[in-house]
Design an enzyme around this catalytic site. Structure first.
Site, PDB file in Angstrom:
ATOM      1  N   ASP A   1      17.156 -49.154   0.109  1.00 17.49           N
ATOM      2  CA  ASP A   1      17.202 -50.514   0.647  1.00 17.49           C
ATOM      3  C   ASP A   1      16.735 -51.542  -0.380  1.00 17.49           C
ATOM      4  OD1 ASP A   1      17.812 -49.259   3.198  1.00 17.49           O
ATOM      5  OD2 ASP A   1      15.691 -48.771   3.279  1.00 17.49           O
TER       6      ASP A   1
ATOM      7  N   HIS B   1      24.462 -50.696   3.105  1.00 11.28           N
ATOM      8  CA  HIS B   1      24.478 -51.757   2.100  1.00 11.28           C
ATOM      9  C   HIS B   1      24.893 -53.062   2.769  1.00 11.28           C
ATOM     10  CE1 HIS B   1      25.188 -48.701  -1.391  1.00 11.28           C
ATOM     11  NE2 HIS B   1      24.003 -48.620  -0.846  1.00 11.28           N
TER      12      HIS B   1
END
Ligand code: IMP
Length: 437
Positions: free
Chosen positions: A14, A42
């Site tokens: 992340d 994403h």
């Protein structure tokens, strides 16, 4: 040959890789995912519009670029279908998507097994891993044990597929219904229904399926450049992460060659993506985690809210900590990173003093090196350098528009990690990116 690039996360995932892949996609001819599955998420924001992608490389948002899902990825066809539908609904042309015939299929029993295993671990004497329950581990396990695996190419061969599934359904039903508790029906995999499901998936995706390794080798031979998009991140790498609190694939740059089917020597540049602080989802050590005092928890919460630190895939709140440069230095070295991209620096705006871990105290000894094992890292006590904070950075578009204290923060990163910062992100939008060096 033009320069190819590997984009890889240097922390626990992340980090904002999607945004950088999106930025670099314009400078490459194809974008390839080489590992992981729908456990990754994403996010890309283009002109205020947020796209959350889990399986499809964010290169799909760039017209004319091949968006390749490599053989090292494990594909949940339902997720893939949902993602394609979502992109179509927003008018995105997905005709440049290419899926490896050798990628493995996440089957219903993989998700069931992931869920059951986590439950078993939490009820027994062991800690659960805190997986995304997307069936990633069991699918990679079947890939390694081979007999019960289903690959994407198999979805296009009805006869052999039906034959294979006959044994696989029997075995999975026997295994899972014996450990799954009283609800036997939930763990019964009907042969005909499973064959029909697989053939429907095959029909849905057949236009995208091909030998992607051959395709990428041809592109390389023609002098085209490839952007390799690593999913998850280095500290989640099955070999080099905080085992056992890791995922099941090679998330570091080393995974790009086998996961895409290209020579290791052709990978080119490696860009390491890091957040300006640390986050982690699921179990396992996070040495700089902000949880020791009430003030720490409040600071962690402040960063979590401002950084929208909730899983793109599961919605779970992410654990938050100060920037840990011992981790980043380890990852940068392991990946051979030649440049860094520092993401979410704006999230720290308004905090008076910032702590950055530059070494640890472990079993009474100082060190600036990591032993990548969960038990070792759990004993590491961070030693912090404290830096003055900075204000709002969201309007900065070049290095000269950053305040001195933000530059000092970036200087410390470069000096400690020994790798130059190339990009700095000061907001979610494509435009909020500084080409730093
Ligand atoms: P799995 O990949 O679902 O087996 O999960 C294993 C561990 O990796 C868990 O702690 C997950 O939360 C973590 N994980 C997997 N993928 C990602 C990711 O893309 N970002 C952050 N954590 C991840």
């Amino acid at each position: 040959m033009s320069t190819s690039t590997v984009v890889v996360g240097l922390q626990w995932g992340d980090e904002g890789k999607g945004k950088i892949v999106d930025l670099l996609a314009d400078r490459h001819d194809a974008v390839v995912r080489y590992n992981g599955g729908a456990n990754a998420g994403h996010s890309v924001v283009i002109k205020g519009e947020r796209f959350a992608l889990h399986l499809i490389p964010s290169g799909i948002l760039h017209k004319g670029k091949a968006a390749v899902v490599g053989n090292g990825v494990v594909i949940d066809p339902d997720w893939l279908a949902r993602e394609l539908d979502g992109l179509h609904a927003r008018g995105v042309d997905t005709s440049s998507l290419v899926i490896s015939d050798r990628a493995h299929v996440v089957m219903p029993w993989h998700k069931a097994e992931d869920e059951l295993r986590e439950k078993w671990l939490s009820e027994g004497s062991l800690e659960p891993i805190g997986t995304t329950k997307r069936g990633i581990g069991p699918c990679y396990a079947d890939k390694a044990t081979r007999g019960c695996a289903v690959r994407v190419g198999d979805l296009l061969t009805p006869g052999p597929l039906a034959k294979r599934l006959e044994s696989i359904c029997r075995l999975k039903t026997a295994m899972l219904s014996s450990i799954g508790g009283p609800d036997k029906a939930a763990y019964t995999y009907d042969h005909k229904a499973t064959v029909d499901l697989c053939l429907a998936w095959g029909q849905r995706f057949k236009q995208y399926i091909q030998d992607t390794s051959a395709m990428l080798l041809d592109l390389q031979q023609a002098g085209k450049s490839i952007l390799f998009e690593g999913a998850n991140a280095t500290l989640l790498d099955v070999d080099h992460g905080t085992y056992p609190y890791v995922t099941s694939s090679t998330c570091s740059s080393q995974g790009a060659a086998p996961g895409a089917g290209v020579p290791a020597a052709s990978l080119g540049d490696v860009l390491g993506i890091m957040k300006a602080y640390s986050t982690r989802v699921g179990g396992g050590p996070l040495p700089t985690e902000l949880i020791a005092t009430e003030a720490d928890c409040a600071m962690g919460d402040r960063i979590r809210q401002k950084g929208r630190e909730f899983g793109t895939t599961t919605g779970r709140p992410r654990r938050v900590g100060w920037l840990d440069l011992v981790v980043v230095k380890y990852s940068a070295r392991l990946n051979g990173a030649k440049g860094l991209s520092v993401m979410l620096l704006d999230v720290l705006g308004g905090i008076e003093q910032l702590n950055v871990a530059t070494s640890y105290m472990i079993d009474g000894h100082p060190t600036d090196r990591i032993t990548p094992h969960a038990d070792w890292l759990a004993r590491a006590k961070p030693i912090y350098q404290t830096l003055p904070g900075f204000g709002d950075l969201t309007k900065a578009r070049k290095k000269s528009e950053l305040p001195r204290s933000a530059i000092a923060y970036l200087d410390l990163i470069e000096a400690t990690v020994g790798v130059p910062v190339r990009f700095v992100s000061v907001g979610p939008d494509r435009e909020q990116t500084i080409e730093y060096s």
